[in-house]
Design a protein around this motif. Structure first.
Motif, PDB file in Angstrom:
ATOM      1  N   ASP B  46       0.877  -1.184   0.000  1.00  0.00           N
ATOM      2  CA  ASP B  46       0.000   0.000   0.000  1.00  0.00           C
ATOM      3  C   ASP B  46       0.909   1.227   0.000  1.00  0.00           C
ATOM      4  OD1 ASP B  46      -1.899   2.015   0.469  1.00  0.00           O
ATOM      5  OD2 ASP B  46      -1.785   1.700   2.635  1.00  0.00           O
ATOM      6  N   PHE B  47       1.095   1.808  -1.163  1.00  0.00           N
ATOM      7  CA  PHE B  47       1.914   3.018  -1.245  1.00  0.00           C
ATOM      8  C   PHE B  47       1.045   4.276  -1.273  1.00  0.00           C
ATOM      9  CE2 PHE B  47       4.914   0.045  -3.656  1.00  0.00           C
ATOM     10  CZ  PHE B  47       5.707  -0.185  -2.541  1.00  0.00           C
ATOM     11  N   GLU B  48      -0.280   4.076  -1.210  1.00  0.00           N
ATOM     12  CA  GLU B  48      -1.192   5.221  -1.358  1.00  0.00           C
ATOM     13  C   GLU B  48      -1.469   5.948  -0.041  1.00  0.00           C
ATOM     14  OE1 GLU B  48      -2.146   6.458  -4.316  1.00  0.00           O
ATOM     15  OE2 GLU B  48      -0.739   4.909  -5.009  1.00  0.00           O
ATOM     16  N   SER B  49      -1.590   5.194   1.056  1.00  0.00           N
ATOM     17  CA  SER B  49      -1.907   5.829   2.347  1.00  0.00           C
ATOM     18  C   SER B  49      -0.764   6.752   2.754  1.00  0.00           C
ATOM     19  CB  SER B  49      -2.092   4.776   3.433  1.00  0.00           C
ATOM     20  OG  SER B  49      -3.072   3.846   3.056  1.00  0.00           O
ATOM     21  N   VAL B  50      -1.091   7.774   3.525  1.00  0.00           N
ATOM     22  CA  VAL B  50      -0.059   8.689   4.005  1.00  0.00           C
ATOM     23  C   VAL B  50       0.971   7.903   4.834  1.00  0.00           C
ATOM     24  CG1 VAL B  50       0.391  10.654   5.527  1.00  0.00           C
ATOM     25  CG2 VAL B  50      -1.501  10.735   3.901  1.00  0.00           C
ATOM     26  N   LEU B  51       0.481   7.074   5.737  1.00  0.00           N
ATOM     27  CA  LEU B  51       1.347   6.160   6.477  1.00  0.00           C
ATOM     28  C   LEU B  51       0.480   5.086   7.112  1.00  0.00           C
ATOM     29  CD1 LEU B  51       2.783   7.863   9.733  1.00  0.00           C
ATOM     30  CD2 LEU B  51       0.522   8.222   8.794  1.00  0.00           C
ATOM     31  N   PRO B  52       1.065   3.933   7.442  1.00  0.00           N
ATOM     32  CA  PRO B  52       0.250   2.867   8.043  1.00  0.00           C
ATOM     33  C   PRO B  52      -0.274   3.267   9.427  1.00  0.00           C
ATOM     34  CG  PRO B  52       2.374   2.017   7.286  1.00  0.00           C
ATOM     35  CD  PRO B  52       2.468   3.505   7.257  1.00  0.00           C
ATOM     36  N   ASP B  53      -1.438   2.707   9.797  1.00  0.00           N
ATOM     37  CA  ASP B  53      -2.006   2.993  11.131  1.00  0.00           C
ATOM     38  C   ASP B  53      -1.024   2.575  12.220  1.00  0.00           C
ATOM     39  OD1 ASP B  53      -4.413   3.763   9.941  1.00  0.00           O
ATOM     40  OD2 ASP B  53      -5.196   1.713   9.961  1.00  0.00           O
ATOM     41  N   ARG B  54      -0.451   1.387  12.040  1.00  0.00           N
ATOM     42  CA  ARG B  54       0.498   0.866  13.039  1.00  0.00           C
ATOM     43  C   ARG B  54       1.906   1.264  12.635  1.00  0.00           C
ATOM     44  NH1 ARG B  54      -1.660  -3.809  15.799  1.00  0.00           N
ATOM     45  NH2 ARG B  54       0.380  -4.003  16.742  1.00  0.00           N
TER      46      ARG B  54
END
Lengths: 276, 337
Positions: B46-54
C-alpha cells in the motif's frame, strides 16, 4: 446553530449564578469534523462550545473523574439520549448523585441538532421509555447480520481474527463511561488474573471479561468502538449482550436511577434455561 | 543521471530478494487496518496511504515477546531461553518518520544494557524508505528537525518519480548496498524528474518548547493540568508511537512452570508507576502526560542528544479525545519560557 446558541446562553446563566462549577461539552477539534471534550468554567470557554452532528462522543465518563463531584457542587454536561442512560446507570450503581448533574440533552436527526426537554436526569424518563419501546433493531448492520448468521465455530474464528489485532492499550475501557473501577481486573497482578500479553488467550480473556462486565450496562454509545486504534468492531459484542439481556430479562439499561443492575438482582420468575 | 527502480520491476525485485534469503515486508492495508507486514507480491504493498495505522516498531519490538520458559523442580529451576527469531528481511516502503523512529530507539536499546531482541532484528533488517509525497494534517516531521525525505534510520532512500512509475535510488549504508546488489541489473540509469516531497508546515518552534520544558519552574505549571484534563488515560498514543519503548516483564504460568514475557507498557497507565506500598509518584493523569512530553523532549535528548519523537503524528491522529503531542507543543511554544 439555534440549539448551540441557546445552550451557550444557558451555560453562561448557570455559571453566572453559581449554579454549576463546570459544564462538560464539546469544542472544535483539530480537523473540520473533529470535536473534542471541553470543560467550561468561564464565559470565554462557553463561547467555544460547539453543538452539531459531529458531537458524537459520550462524555458521561468524565463525571466519575476522581474528586470531581466530591465537593457536592453541580456540574453540567452535554449528553445524547444514550449518555443520559449512562448517567442513570452510574446513579443506580451509586457512582454519582443525579441532583448534582445538570443535563443539556440533545439529539441529532440528520444534520440538525435538537434540544431535549429537561435538565434533570428524571426529566428524560419518558424519552428513554419510548426508546425501550423500540428495542435495538436486530441486524440493522450488514456485519452484525453476517455475525448472526455464523455458526459457533465461524463466530469464534471471526472474533479470534478481530481480537488478534488487540494491543492491550485499554482505550475501550478508558473511553467507556461504565468502566469506572479504580482498579480494573487487568490491573490486578497478585495474582495476574488476566494476561497482559496480546496473544490469543490474553486477547480473549480481556475482551470477553469486558463484554460480560458490560452485559445489561452498555447503552451502545459507541465510545469503545471509536476509541479502538486497531478498529475491532467492539460495538457488536456489546450490542449482542444488550439484546440477550433485553430478551431474557426485559432489561433495557439506564431507564432510571433506581433500576436494579440486571446481573446483581434476581427474580423468581427469571429464565433458568441456562442452568444445566 | 540517477539510478531508477521502475515499479514494473518490483515483482522481479521481490523474487530476487527472496532468492537471496530475505523476507519482504512493507506497508499493507486490509479492510480493517494498515500496518507493516510480510508481502508476497508487489500488488500487496500500500503506497497510497499517508502512512500505516500501526508503526514500524511492531516488527522490531512486538507487543508481547517470550523471553524464557521456566520449570521449577524439586532441586532446581530449569530455564530455556527464547532467542529472537532468525531471518533476514527487507522492509520496503518504510516511511521516513518510522525509519527515524528506529534510529531513535537504537540509542536506547543499544545503551548500557544491550537489548538482544531489538539489536538482532535491526541487524537482520534492511530498511528501504520512500520519501513522502503526501502528508495529512497530523504529520509533524518538519517541526522536529526531520523532513518527508529524511534518510535517518534508512539503509536506502527512494524518491518517487513525478510520473509515479518508480523511484530514484539512494543507497545509504553497506547493508542497503548489499541488498540492492541483488537487484542491480533491474535498476536503470535515467534522468526522470522526481516528484516534489510533501508539504509539511512547521507546527511549532521546537527550541522554544524545549527551553520551556527545561525550566524546572514549569514542572509544576498549571498548564499540565489544563492541557491533559480530557486525557482518558488509555495507552493508544504510546502503543502506536514508533519511539515509545517502555515494557514490563511478566511471568505467565503457574507456580511450577511458565513463560517469562516482555510486554509493552505505557506511562499513561496509573499502574505504570504504582509502588508496592500503594504510593504512586505519578498519581494523576496530568503527571503522566507531563512525563510523556518531558521524556520525549527533555529527558531522552538529555541522555541521547535526540528527541524521542519522529513526527509521525499517530498520537494525535487516533486519540479518542483529540489530544496529542502537536497540540501540547503548540501551546507550550506560546508560553513564556
Amino acid at each position: 446553530m439555534i440549539t448551540q446558541e441557546k445552550y451557550r446562553t444557558r451555560v453562561k446563566e448557570l455559571l453566572a449564578n453559581n449554579s454549576v462549577k463546570m459544564v462538560i461539552g464539546y469544542k472544535q477539534g483539530s480537523t473540520a469534523d473533529r470535536r473534542r471534550p471541553l470543560f467550561v468554567r468561564s464565559f470565554e470557554e462557553a463561547d467555544e462550545l460547539v453543538l452539531d452532528s459531529n458531537c458524537i462522543g459520550n462524555l458521561a465518563g468524565y463525571l466519575v473523574t476522581e474528586g470531581l463531584l466530591s465537593d457536592e457542587k453541580r456540574v453540567g454536561i452535554f449528553l445524547r439520549p444514550e449518555g443520559i442512560r449512562s448517567i442513570n446507570i452510574l446513579a443506580a450503581e451509586s457512582q454519582l448523585n443525579t441532583e448534582q448533574i445538570i443535563i443539556f440533552g440533545f439529539d441529532t436527526s440528520g444534520r440538525e441538532v435538537k434540544a431535549l426537554q429537561g435538565e434533570q436526569a428524571g426529566d428524560f424518563s419518558g424519552l428513554i421509555d419510548s426508546l425501550k419501546e423500540k428495542p435495538p433493531e436486530k441486524s440493522s448492520d450488514a456485519l452484525l447480520y453476517r455475525i448472526d448468521q455464523m455458526n459457533t465455530e465461524e463466530r469464534f474464528a471471526f472474533w479470534k481474527d478481530e481480537f488478534s489485532r488487540c494491543i492491550k492499550c485499554y482505550a475501550c475501557r478508558q473511553a467507556c463511561p461504565m468502566c469506572y473501577c479504580r482498579r480494573c481486573i487487568v490491573d490486578s497482578n497478585q495474582p495476574q488474573w488476566i494476561n497482559t500479553s496480546s496473544h490469543t488467550l490474553g486477547n480473549f480473556e480481556w475482551n470477553i471479561v469486558r463484554a460480560f462486565h458490560l452485559a445489561g450496562r452498555c447503552v451502545g454509545c459507541g465510545n469503545c468502538d471509536r476509541a479502538c486504534p486497531v478498529n475491532i468492531p467492539l460495538r457488536f459484542i456489546n450490542a449482542r449482550m444488550a439484546q440477550e439481556v433485553f430478551e431474557s430479562f426485559d432489561h433495557y439499561a439506564g431507564t432510571s436511577q433506581t433500576q436494579e443492575p440486571v446481573l446483581a438482582s434476581f427474580n423468581k420468575d427469571d429464565s433458568e434455561t441456562f442452568i444445566l | 543521471m540517477t539510478r531508477i527502480l521502475f515499479s514494473d520491476k518490483l515483482d522481479n525485485c521481490i523474487a530476487r530478494w527472496r532468492a537471496a534469503g530475505l523476507t519482504v515486508f512493507g506497508p499493507v492495508k486490509t479492510d480493517t487496518l494498515s500496518s507493516y507486514a510480510a508481502i508476497e507480491q508487489a500488488s500487496d504493498f500500500d503506497f497510497e496511504s499517508v502512512l500505516p495505522d500501526r508503526s514500524i516498531k511492531d516488527l522490531f519490538f512486538p507487543q508481547t515477546e517470550p523471553m524464557l520458559r521456566y520449570t521449577i523442580k524439586k532441586r532446581a529451576i530449569e530455564t530455556e531461553d527464547f532467542t529472537p527469531p532468525n531471518g533476514k528481511r527487507i522492509i520496503f516502503g518504510a516511511r521516513p518518520c518510522d525509519a527515524s523512529g528506529l534510529a531513535i530507539d537504537d540509542s536506547l536499546f543499544g545503551w548500557d544494557y544491550k537489548d538482544e531482541y531489538w539489536i538482532q532484528r535491526r541487524n537482520e533488517s534492511v530498511i528501504v524508505s520512500i520519501a513522502c509525497t503526501k502528508a495529512d494534517d497530523f504529520c509533524l516531521c518538519s517541526s522536529l528537525n526531520l523532513a518527508p525525505d529524511s534518510s535517518t534510520g534508512s539503509d536506502v532512500l527512494l524518491r518517487p518519480l513525478e510520473n509515479n512509475n518508480g523511484w530514484v535510488v539512494e543507497e545509504l549504508t553497506d547493508r542497503g548496498r548489499e541488498a540492492f546488489l541483488a537487484i542491480a541489473e533491474l535498476l536503470q540509469d535515467g534522468s526522470d524528474p522526481i516528484a516534489p516531497i510533501a508539504d509539511v508546515p512547521e507546527k511549532f518552534d521546537l527550541d522554544t518548547c524545549v527551553a520551556w520544558l527545561q525550566n524546572p519552574e514549569n514542572f509544576e505549571s498549571k498548564f499540565w493540568k489544563e492541557i491533559s484534563m480530557r486525557c482518558i488515560g488509555c495507552g493508544s498514543c504510546t502503543y502506536l508511537c514508533p519511539t515509545c519503548h517502555c515494557f514490563d516483564i511478566q511471568d505467565e504460568g503457574d507456580t511450577y512452570s511458565g513463560i517469562r514475557r516482555k510486554n509493552w507498557d505505557s506511562c499513561s497507565f496509573a499502574l505504570f508507576t504504582m509502588h508496592t506500598s500503594g504510593h504512586n509518584p505519578r498519581a494523576t493523569q496530568s503527571a503522566r502526560w507531563r512525563q510523556r512530553i518531558m521524556h520525549k523532549f527533555n529527558y531522552f535528548p538529555g541522555t541521547f542528544s535526540v528527541n524521542s519523537c519522529s513526527g509521525c503524528g499517530r498520537c494525535s491522529r487516533q486519540c479518542p479525545v483529540d489530544m496529542g503531542i502537536t497540540e501540547t507543543l503548540q501551546k507550550i511554544s506560546t508560553l513564556q519560557p
